[in-house]
Design a protein around this motif. Structure first.
Motif, short mmCIF file in Angstrom:
data_model
loop_
_atom_site.label_atom_id
_atom_site.label_comp_id
_atom_site.label_asym_id
_atom_site.label_seq_id
_atom_site.Cartn_x
_atom_site.Cartn_y
_atom_site.Cartn_z
N SER A 211 0.82 -1.21 0.00
CA SER A 211 0.00 0.00 0.00
C SER A 211 0.86 1.26 0.00
N VAL A 212 2.03 1.22 0.63
CA VAL A 212 2.93 2.36 0.59
C VAL A 212 3.45 2.57 -0.83
N ALA A 213 3.78 1.48 -1.52
CA ALA A 213 4.21 1.60 -2.91
C ALA A 213 3.09 2.16 -3.79
N ASP A 214 1.87 1.72 -3.53
CA ASP A 214 0.74 2.25 -4.29
C ASP A 214 0.53 3.74 -4.00
N LEU A 215 0.75 4.15 -2.75
CA LEU A 215 0.66 5.56 -2.41
C LEU A 215 1.70 6.37 -3.17
N ALA A 216 2.91 5.83 -3.29
CA ALA A 216 3.96 6.53 -4.03
C ALA A 216 3.51 6.81 -5.46
N ALA A 217 2.88 5.82 -6.09
CA ALA A 217 2.39 6.02 -7.45
C ALA A 217 1.30 7.08 -7.49
N GLU A 218 0.40 7.04 -6.53
CA GLU A 218 -0.69 8.01 -6.48
C GLU A 218 -0.17 9.44 -6.34
N LEU A 219 0.92 9.60 -5.58
CA LEU A 219 1.45 10.94 -5.31
C LEU A 219 2.44 11.42 -6.37
N GLY A 220 2.84 10.54 -7.27
CA GLY A 220 3.79 10.92 -8.31
C GLY A 220 5.24 10.82 -7.88
N ILE A 252 9.59 -9.64 2.15
CA ILE A 252 8.51 -8.66 2.15
C ILE A 252 8.64 -7.71 0.97
N VAL A 253 9.84 -7.18 0.76
CA VAL A 253 10.03 -6.21 -0.31
C VAL A 253 9.95 -6.89 -1.67
N ALA A 254 10.43 -8.12 -1.78
CA ALA A 254 10.32 -8.85 -3.05
C ALA A 254 8.87 -9.10 -3.43
N SER A 255 7.99 -9.15 -2.45
CA SER A 255 6.58 -9.42 -2.73
C SER A 255 5.83 -8.19 -3.21
N ARG A 263 9.98 2.83 -8.54
CA ARG A 263 11.02 1.84 -8.29
C ARG A 263 11.09 1.55 -6.80
N VAL A 264 11.09 0.27 -6.47
CA VAL A 264 11.05 -0.18 -5.08
C VAL A 264 12.38 -0.82 -4.74
#
Length: 316
Positions: A211-220, A252-255, A263-264
């Protein structure tokens, strides 16, 4: 194509390119000039990365400078030593000059809370004056207000998030923190400042990594760095209940499925070992014992005070 600032140089005979957003150092796939360069971030991301210990150089690839211990928040996982005495303005100018001229590729100004520094843009410009790429790390509370003055001075901003929503984030950082950080990221992105989200992996927060990665996308934002928790400063009090071992952190991060354009990465404690920090008291510190502790070495007087023993950077 997204073009932004990177820093390039040859250290220990190895051409290197440093990314001020991700904090990663790459080996370029083509010949480059040295200094601050505009490069396509997708091209840089495709180049292999290297670590400090793989290159025989006494120069740290990048340095964190924490010129103050003051902060408007009281996060229980904080790494800072709040007992340190802060150096004055003249000493900060002196340190900025040393950092600018020492030959490092990247300088990140952190804290405490970096945005409490009135002269932060000037310090960033000074640090960048000799070719380094510069960033600042912030809790985001004041970022919306200061984004306009930071934009001409900074190459990337890293904003700390402990969750993808107000309930999860504010649990750790206090009421209103999430909304202020989100507004700050949006303001920086609107001014074309690359933003990287930083999230500390803890037992209580790791299940929200996607969800944090998805937030990053949402915020640009350009990416997310998940940080293995370091039991340093106030964070030592949480180590027994919140630290995650290396294998679980990697799993966790690989998932995490990286959204398009994000980029994660995982910054492990192994990568943090030996990292160079200049703290508010003007001394040079390094992470030791598998980055489970930090120790002072000596006051920063000359650029050579930042040097690593070459043996620390020569393992292939």
């Amino acid at each position: 194509m997204t073009v932004r600032i990177f820093a390039a140089d040859v250290l220990g005979g190895t051409p290197l390119v440093y990314d001020p957003a991700t904090e990663l150092t790459h080996v370029p796939g083509r010949h480059l000039a040295t200094g601050r360069l505009l490069l396509d971030d997708a091209e840089v991301a495709a180049w292999p990365t290297t670590s400090q210990r793989q290159v025989a150089t006494h120069l740290p690839f990048n340095i964190c400078w924490s010129p103050l211990v003051r902060c408007n928040l009281e996060c229980p996982q904080c790494l800072d030593d709040k007992t340190l005495t802060e150096s004055g303005g003249a000493d900060r100018e002196r340190i900025a000059h040393i950092l600018a001229t020492c030959g490092t590729l990247g300088i990140d100004i952190s804290g405490g809370e970096a945005l409490l520094l009135r002269r932060l843009p000037d310090l960033l410009k000074s640090c960048a004056s000799q070719g380094a790429a510069v960033s600042c790390t912030t809790n985001g509370w004041h970022l919306q207000r200061r984004a306009g003055e930071l934009a001409p001075a900074v190459d990337a901003v890293r904003v700390s998030f402990d969750g993808p929503d107000a309930a999860s984030h504010d649990h750790w950082r206090g009421s209103g923190s999430f909304d202020r950080a989100v507004a700050g990221v949006r303001a920086a992105v609107a001014l074309n400042v690359p933003v990287q989200l930083h999230a500390v992996l803890m037992q209580s927060t790791a299940h929200r990594a996607q969800s944090v990665a998805d937030l990053a996308a949402e915020l640009g934002a350009v990416g997310v760095t998940f940080l293995q928790m370091l039991p340093i400063g106030d964070g030592a009090n949480l180590a027994a209940t919140e630290m995650i071992n290396d294998a679980d952190a990697e799993r966790i991060v690989a998932s995490v499925q990286a959204p398009d354009g994000v980029r994660v990465r995982l910054r492990t404690r192994e990568l943090a070992e030996g990292f160079t920090v200049v703290r508010a008291d003007g001394q040079v510190y390094r992470n030791v014992h598998g980055a489970t502790d930090i120790q002072p070495t000596h006051p920063l007087v000359f650029a050579a005070d930042l040097h690593l023993p070459v043996s620390e950077g020569a393992h292939s």
